[in-house]
Design a protein around this motif. Structure first.
Motif, PDB file in Angstrom:
ATOM      1  N   SER A 109       9.454 -33.273  -9.776  1.00 34.15           N
ATOM      2  CA  SER A 109       9.752 -31.868  -9.477  1.00 34.15           C
ATOM      3  C   SER A 109       9.008 -31.373  -8.249  1.00 34.15           C
ATOM      4  O   SER A 109       9.433 -30.395  -7.614  1.00 34.15           O
ATOM      5  N   ILE A 110       7.918 -32.040  -7.890  1.00 28.91           N
ATOM      6  CA  ILE A 110       7.076 -31.578  -6.778  1.00 28.91           C
ATOM      7  C   ILE A 110       7.289 -32.382  -5.507  1.00 28.91           C
ATOM      8  O   ILE A 110       7.257 -31.835  -4.392  1.00 28.91           O
ATOM      9  N   ILE A 111       7.506 -33.689  -5.619  1.00 33.68           N
ATOM     10  CA  ILE A 111       7.579 -34.572  -4.458  1.00 33.68           C
ATOM     11  C   ILE A 111       8.586 -34.126  -3.398  1.00 33.68           C
ATOM     12  O   ILE A 111       8.300 -34.232  -2.195  1.00 33.68           O
ATOM     13  N   PRO A 112       9.785 -33.617  -3.761  1.00 33.16           N
ATOM     14  CA  PRO A 112      10.715 -33.204  -2.716  1.00 33.16           C
ATOM     15  C   PRO A 112      10.158 -32.156  -1.765  1.00 33.16           C
ATOM     16  O   PRO A 112      10.571 -32.081  -0.601  1.00 33.16           O
ATOM     17  N   PHE A 113       9.214 -31.340  -2.220  1.00 35.91           N
ATOM     18  CA  PHE A 113       8.624 -30.303  -1.379  1.00 35.91           C
ATOM     19  C   PHE A 113       7.255 -30.706  -0.827  1.00 35.91           C
ATOM     20  O   PHE A 113       6.783 -30.125   0.145  1.00 35.91           O
ATOM     21  N   VAL A 114       6.623 -31.684  -1.462  1.00 43.73           N
ATOM     22  CA  VAL A 114       5.311 -32.169  -1.013  1.00 43.73           C
ATOM     23  C   VAL A 114       5.364 -33.702  -0.955  1.00 43.73           C
ATOM     24  O   VAL A 114       4.828 -34.387  -1.840  1.00 43.73           O
ATOM     25  N   PRO A 115       6.026 -34.270   0.065  1.00 45.66           N
ATOM     26  CA  PRO A 115       6.186 -35.735   0.135  1.00 45.66           C
ATOM     27  C   PRO A 115       4.872 -36.498   0.145  1.00 45.66           C
ATOM     28  O   PRO A 115       4.816 -37.643  -0.317  1.00 45.66           O
ATOM     29  N   ASP A 116       3.802 -35.860   0.661  1.00 41.49           N
ATOM     30  CA  ASP A 116       2.508 -36.535   0.720  1.00 41.49           C
ATOM     31  C   ASP A 116       1.954 -36.835  -0.669  1.00 41.49           C
ATOM     32  O   ASP A 116       1.009 -37.618  -0.812  1.00 41.49           O
ATOM     33  N   LEU A 117       2.547 -36.212  -1.686  1.00 39.82           N
ATOM     34  CA  LEU A 117       2.091 -36.469  -3.046  1.00 39.82           C
ATOM     35  C   LEU A 117       2.277 -37.937  -3.427  1.00 39.82           C
ATOM     36  O   LEU A 117       1.553 -38.452  -4.278  1.00 39.82           O
TER      37      LEU A 117
END
Length: 258
Positions: free
Chosen positions: A161-169
């Motif tokens: 749910s987060i990776i698409p907006f925070v790829p560095d994750l």
């Protein structure tokens, strides 16, 4: 845009995606599905040669304990990474049609779990010959696998749910998984660790899971009920947060820069 997917259609889509992805993966190599068994066996063999033959780490019971830990860890590692990247891997499809987002990490995790099962069977066969028999406690491995898959799915939903907006994750996840790999008890028995370090290590759900697998498969003991209950509670909490994020950003994933 309407949401045309009822629960039945959603489940059918999950099963279809799992089948299609496994079939496509098998067709990309000459040996096909055999690689699902060969790859983890080579993975296990590499660690066995390094830690047992070269470094001569551990005693008589190190080999079964080590193999049990690393097989269980492989499911966790592959499931979280594959499920966590599921939305990004299906970015083109997300931009073309509306699909409930949880379907993607769920399909990825189920695919990893299905590839895990033959490896787990091989582990059980090894333990059968190593220990000379099967105990009734081995039946506990079924709910343990189900709980671990649920844990992996919960984390995959949150991460995806987060990776698409925070790829560095992705980088943080890769390094975090390596850190967890060495503190989850794959190479050691956490019961031999003194306090307060032991209590700190047991806060890691995978430490609890690996210890539980060893209890039922190697020691013929019933697993720690309260520890597993804590893992279940943690998984439910993470899943709820993940679904909240998926619902909040539902319409934004089609516009995300993957």
């Amino acid at each position: 845009m309407s949401k045309p997917f009822g629960m039945r259609k959603q489940l059918n889509l999950v099963f279809f995606k799992v089948y299609a992805e496994l079939k496509a993966e098998a067709s990309r190599s000459f040996l096909g599905v055999l690689w699902w068994l060969i790859e983890p066996v080579l993975y296990l063999g590499a660690f066995y040669v390094l830690f047992v033959l070269v470094l001569q780490h551990g005693g008589v019971n190190f080999v079964p304990g080590f193999l049990c830990g690393i097989v269980v860890w492989k499911l966790f590692d592959a499931g979280v990474k594959s499920g966590g990247n599921a939305l990004s891997a299906n970015a083109t499809l997300l931009q073309q049609v509306y699909i409930p987002k949880y379907i993607f990490p769920l399909s990825a995790v189920l695919g990893v779990a299905l590839r895990f099962l033959p490896v787990f069977v091989v582990l059980c066969l090894f333990l059968l010959f190593y220990t000379g028999g099967v105990a009734s406690t081995w039946l506990w491995s079924i709910p343990l696998i189900l709980l671990q898959v649920f844990l992996v799915f919960s984390l995959a939903v949150l991460v995806s749910s987060i990776i698409p907006f925070v790829p560095d994750l992705r980088v943080a996840i890769d390094n975090g998984m390596m850190f967890l790999f060495f503190i989850s008890g794959v190479f050691f028995d956490v019961s031999t660790v003194g306090e307060p370090v032991k209590s700190i290590l047991m806060l890691n759900p995978m430490t609890v899971m690996i210890s539980a697998y060893r209890d039922v498969l190697l020691l013929n003991n019933v697993p720690d009920f309260w520890g597993l209950t804590a893992v279940l509670a943690f998984s439910i909490s993470v899943l709820v947060v993940g679904f909240v994020f998926l619902n909040r950003w539902d319409r934004q994933y089609a516009k995300a820069r993957f």
